[in-house]
Design a protein around this motif. Structure first.
Motif, short mmCIF file in Angstrom:
data_model
loop_
_atom_site.label_atom_id
_atom_site.label_comp_id
_atom_site.label_asym_id
_atom_site.label_seq_id
_atom_site.Cartn_x
_atom_site.Cartn_y
_atom_site.Cartn_z
N ILE A 105 -28.46 22.29 8.51
CA ILE A 105 -27.35 22.13 7.04
C ILE A 105 -28.20 21.21 6.16
CG2 ILE A 105 -25.31 21.14 7.02
CD1 ILE A 105 -24.70 21.02 10.24
N PRO A 164 -28.05 19.93 1.68
CA PRO A 164 -27.34 18.92 0.95
C PRO A 164 -27.57 19.83 -0.15
CG PRO A 164 -29.10 17.62 0.96
CD PRO A 164 -29.18 19.02 1.84
N TRP A 165 -26.92 19.41 -1.83
CA TRP A 165 -26.59 20.54 -2.63
C TRP A 165 -27.80 20.03 -4.01
CZ3 TRP A 165 -26.27 16.48 -6.03
CH2 TRP A 165 -25.01 15.08 -5.28
N ASN A 166 -28.42 18.58 -2.97
CA ASN A 166 -29.29 17.98 -4.90
C ASN A 166 -30.76 18.64 -4.84
OD1 ASN A 166 -29.86 16.63 -1.71
ND2 ASN A 166 -31.58 15.28 -3.16
N PRO A 170 -25.75 26.07 3.55
CA PRO A 170 -26.73 24.81 2.68
C PRO A 170 -24.99 24.82 2.17
CG PRO A 170 -25.50 27.53 1.87
CD PRO A 170 -25.26 27.68 3.35
N GLU A 193 -21.87 23.51 0.22
CA GLU A 193 -20.42 24.85 -0.61
C GLU A 193 -20.52 24.32 -1.70
OE1 GLU A 193 -17.57 22.09 0.32
OE2 GLU A 193 -16.09 22.28 -0.95
N VAL A 194 -21.23 22.95 -2.22
CA VAL A 194 -21.45 22.79 -4.39
C VAL A 194 -22.32 23.89 -4.63
CG1 VAL A 194 -21.25 21.08 -5.97
CG2 VAL A 194 -20.83 20.52 -3.02
N GLY A 249 -19.79 27.80 3.35
CA GLY A 249 -18.18 26.93 3.61
C GLY A 249 -18.66 26.22 3.58
N GLY A 282 -18.26 21.88 4.54
CA GLY A 282 -19.02 20.75 6.06
C GLY A 282 -18.40 20.73 7.34
N PHE A 294 -31.14 18.11 9.90
CA PHE A 294 -29.65 17.86 8.82
C PHE A 294 -29.82 17.12 7.63
CE2 PHE A 294 -26.72 14.76 7.21
CZ PHE A 294 -25.33 15.82 6.39
N THR A 295 -29.56 17.15 6.52
CA THR A 295 -30.39 16.07 5.34
C THR A 295 -28.51 16.09 4.79
OG1 THR A 295 -32.25 17.06 5.53
CG2 THR A 295 -31.11 16.25 3.20
N TYR A 297 -21.28 11.35 11.89
CA TYR A 297 -20.25 11.82 12.11
C TYR A 297 -21.30 13.05 13.50
CZ TYR A 297 -16.95 15.54 13.30
OH TYR A 297 -16.29 16.97 13.92
N GLU A 347 -31.79 13.80 7.98
CA GLU A 347 -32.19 13.35 6.33
C GLU A 347 -31.17 12.87 6.30
OE1 GLU A 347 -36.17 12.38 6.65
OE2 GLU A 347 -36.35 14.34 8.28
N CYS A 387 -32.88 12.06 -3.01
CA CYS A 387 -32.41 10.71 -2.36
C CYS A 387 -33.77 9.69 -2.51
CB CYS A 387 -32.69 10.96 -0.82
SG CYS A 387 -34.53 12.39 -0.23
N SER A 426 -31.01 4.99 7.25
CA SER A 426 -32.07 6.64 6.44
C SER A 426 -32.42 7.66 7.35
CB SER A 426 -33.01 6.47 5.88
OG SER A 426 -32.48 5.23 4.44
P1 NAP Z 1 -23.33 15.51 2.39
O1 NAP Z 1 -21.80 15.22 2.13
O2 NAP Z 1 -23.29 14.61 3.93
O3 NAP Z 1 -23.27 17.11 2.81
C1 NAP Z 1 -24.75 17.54 4.05
C2 NAP Z 1 -24.81 18.35 4.83
O4 NAP Z 1 -23.71 19.02 5.37
C3 NAP Z 1 -23.86 19.68 3.34
O5 NAP Z 1 -24.47 21.53 3.26
C4 NAP Z 1 -22.56 19.77 3.81
O6 NAP Z 1 -21.41 20.47 3.21
C5 NAP Z 1 -22.65 19.20 4.95
N1 NAP Z 1 -21.01 18.68 6.50
C6 NAP Z 1 -20.29 18.05 5.76
N2 NAP Z 1 -19.84 17.72 6.52
C7 NAP Z 1 -20.01 18.07 7.45
C8 NAP Z 1 -19.61 18.18 9.35
N3 NAP Z 1 -18.40 16.95 9.76
N4 NAP Z 1 -20.12 19.09 10.06
C9 NAP Z 1 -21.73 19.95 9.10
N5 NAP Z 1 -21.68 19.39 8.14
C10 NAP Z 1 -21.45 19.20 7.52
O7 NAP Z 1 -24.68 14.81 1.31
P2 NAP Z 1 -24.46 15.25 0.26
O8 NAP Z 1 -23.82 14.78 -0.83
O9 NAP Z 1 -24.42 17.35 0.47
O10 NAP Z 1 -26.06 15.59 -0.32
C11 NAP Z 1 -25.89 13.57 -0.50
C12 NAP Z 1 -26.79 12.99 0.65
O11 NAP Z 1 -27.70 13.59 0.91
C13 NAP Z 1 -27.22 11.78 -0.13
O12 NAP Z 1 -26.86 10.83 0.23
C14 NAP Z 1 -28.91 11.60 -0.31
O13 NAP Z 1 -29.35 10.82 0.25
C15 NAP Z 1 -28.81 12.78 1.39
N6 NAP Z 1 -29.88 12.80 1.35
C16 NAP Z 1 -30.86 13.28 2.22
C17 NAP Z 1 -32.06 13.28 2.03
C18 NAP Z 1 -33.94 13.15 2.44
O14 NAP Z 1 -34.75 13.81 2.98
N7 NAP Z 1 -33.38 11.73 3.22
C19 NAP Z 1 -32.61 14.61 0.46
C20 NAP Z 1 -31.77 15.11 0.05
C21 NAP Z 1 -30.49 14.53 -0.06
P3 NAP Z 1 -20.66 20.21 2.19
O15 NAP Z 1 -21.36 20.64 1.12
O16 NAP Z 1 -19.34 21.85 2.43
O17 NAP Z 1 -19.27 20.15 2.28
#
Ligand code: NAP
Length: 480
Positions: free
Chosen positions: A146, A148-150, A174, A176-177, A204, A206, A224-225, A233, A248, A282, A456
């Motif tokens: 799973i 994130p979008w960045n 991936p 959803e955004v 779809g 998260g 998961f990232t 959660y 991550e 990140c 982190s």
């Molecule tokens: P996010 O809201 O936690 O979502 C990440 C992924 O998890 C998305 O695919 C999301 O789907 C999904 N998701 C959300 N709720 C879930 C659930 N209850 N069960 C399973 N999957 C779920 O994070 P984001 O806003 O996309 O990304 C930004 C964050 O990622 C920042 O905190 C950033 O620091 C962190 N990040 C960390 C790293 C690293 O290597 N440490 C690298 C890049 C980014 P949806 O998009 O559909 O909600």
């Protein structure tokens, strides 16, 4: 309007839910395609196809799997322009960034793990006169990835590539955004000769499809990232099912600048580490600490350069910053600027939305923002903003800056600028983070462990760490 589909069992398929979500283009603020709003039933279908594929994929020789993954990386390379355009459109990032970082790094991820698996070996432990232990490293079966979008395809491939190389079948989601490049990847995998059902890509939300992946009893490991809250959660949900987890999560990284650094290099790199990808990496150094004797000089030069930074639509070759990923994210970032002001922060530059001309007038553009005058423990210095916002803070001693750098719940990365080699090693040892760059930022060697401490994350990606994560060790003892 185009409708994306899930990639299950080697075919693009409508979601069983028959529901779709809108996908917005950050540059214009308009909906430009629809994506499946998949549910539990789609995850079940993907798991069934992965179960069928697993005996074929896991029994294939490393050499055969490697060849397919090399072809997959070449397939992305061959469609480079299409992937670059799609990533930039979906995420809002400048085309140049997608062309120079995101997609080439996704290609490298597949190449790296395609060949790493050929060199991956397991241990043996001889017991003199008693017997010998050898350790087999077996794939799990089905794993969930799973992302994130960045850095959409870049981080998606960072998980999928080692999972597949190790012989697992994958159910991947991936964000959803930013679903588009993951959508394209299905066809590339098929063209590369990947057997049906080995890689399944579901789209779809998260909270529905992501949650169903985390909870599915046949998915044995989750990589998961994403945000720390989501990670928490997932940990809470998956732990009682004894799933292996790699998390991550977020960062609030310090960028520490000493007076004796190479000023020019520090300045140009600090502009990047603050605002690349609109500050949505990140690893961005959002807390800048500057030795007091050069604080005013830094402030003046840095702010002047930030003011000259071009914010524009992603296809503009002059754009250094494009659009942030979504309206809600833009509002979140602006809310933190307000919080910082309420806490006594002074906005030296930025802090505002940028209105571009049509057709970009409703896009999500923000001026890069520099704030000073905040205490190290205020919210803007402790919570992840994840946008083009940095704070600058002076410090007097090494002890003081270490205390401030280590004061957050996060511990992903840190950057240190100094020409004093003893200090560099001393501080690298003391900073609470999984990744330290000295006189550099974002230099990646795919063999090195990647991940954070504290909130982190848990576990490491990259190199052997990733292949170890995606395999179960099994020890066999043979008596002499
Ligand atoms: P996010 O809201 O936690 O979502 C990440 C992924 O998890 C998305 O695919 C999301 O789907 C999904 N998701 C959300 N709720 C879930 C659930 N209850 N069960 C399973 N999957 C779920 O994070 P984001 O806003 O996309 O990304 C930004 C964050 O990622 C920042 O905190 C950033 O620091 C962190 N990040 C960390 C790293 C690293 O290597 N440490 C690298 C890049 C980014 P949806 O998009 O559909 O909600």
């Amino acid at each position: 309007m185009e409708k994306l589909r899930n990639f299950i069992d080697g075919n693009y398929q409508e979601p069983l839910t028959k529901e779709y979500l809108e996908n917005f283009e950050p540059a214009t603020g308009k909906v430009y395609c629809m994506i499946p709003n998949s549910g539990t039933e789609d995850v079940e279908l993907a798991v069934q196809s992965a179960e069928k594929a697993y005996p074929i994929w896991s029994k294939m020789s490393n050499d055969e799997r490697s060849k397919i993954l090399v072809r997959l990386s070449e397939g992305i390379e061959a469609r480079m322009d299409e992937f670059v355009q799609a990533e930039s459109r979906d995420n809002g990032k400048p085309l140049s960034l997608a062309a120079h970082v995101d997609i080439p790094r996704a290609v490298s991820n597949f190449q790296f793990f395609a060949t790493a698996i050929l060199h991956y070996a397991s241990e043996s432990h001889n017991m003199e006169g008693v017997g010998i232990n050898y350790t087999l490293r077996k794939p799990f079966g089905i794993v969930g990835c799973i992302s994130p979008w960045n850095l959409p395809l870049y981080l998606f491939s960072w998980k999928i590539a080692p999972a597949l190389a190790a012989g697992n079948c994958v159910i991947a989601k991936p964000s959803e955004v930013t679903p588009y490049t993951a959508y394209l990847l299905g066809q590339v995998a098929k063209d590369a000769g990947m057997p049906d059902g080995v890689l399944n890509i579901l789209h779809g939300e998260g909270s529905t499809v992501g949650d169903a992946i985390v909870k599915h009893p046949k998915i044995k490991a989750i990589s998961f990232t994403g945000g720390t809250k989501t990670g928490e959660y997932i940990a809470r949900t998956a732990a009682p099912m004894f799933k292996k987890l790699s998390l991550e999560l977020g960062g609030k990284n310090p960028n520490i600048i000493f007076a004796d650094c190479d000023w020019k290099e520090m300045m140009s790199t600090t502009l990047l580490s603050s605002f690349a990808n609109q500050g949505q990496i990140c690893l961005c150094g959002s807390r800048i600490f500057v030795q007091r004797e050069v604080y005013d000089k830094f402030k003046e030069e840095f702010v002047a350069k930030v003011e000259k930074t071009v914010v524009s639509y992603p296809a503009d070759p002059k754009a250094k910053l494009g659009a942030v990923v979504s309206k809600s994210h833009m509002e979140k970032v602006l809310s933190y600027v307000k919080i910082a002001e309420e806490d006594g922060g002074i906005i030296l530059t930025g802090g505002k939305q940028v209105k571009l001309d049509a057709p970009y007038e409703n896009g999500y553009y923000l001026r890069p923002t520099v704030i000073e005058g905040l205490s190290f423990d205020c919210r803007a210095n402790q919570e992840e903003i994840f946008g083009p916002v940095v704070t600058i803070t002076p410090f007097d001693t090494e002890e003081e800056v270490l205390m401030m750098a280590n004061s957050t719940d996060f511990g992903l990365s840190a950057t240190l600028w100094t020409s004093n080699i003893k200090r560099a090693h001393r501080m690298a040892n003391e900073i609470q983070a999984g990744i330290i760059w000295i006189n550099a930022w974002l230099v990646r060697d795919l063999r090195t462990p990647f991940g954070g401490v504290k909130s982190s994350g848990v576990g490491r990606e990259g190199g052997w760490e990733a292949l170890r994560f995606f395999t179960e060790p099994k020890n066999v003892f043979v008596k002499y």
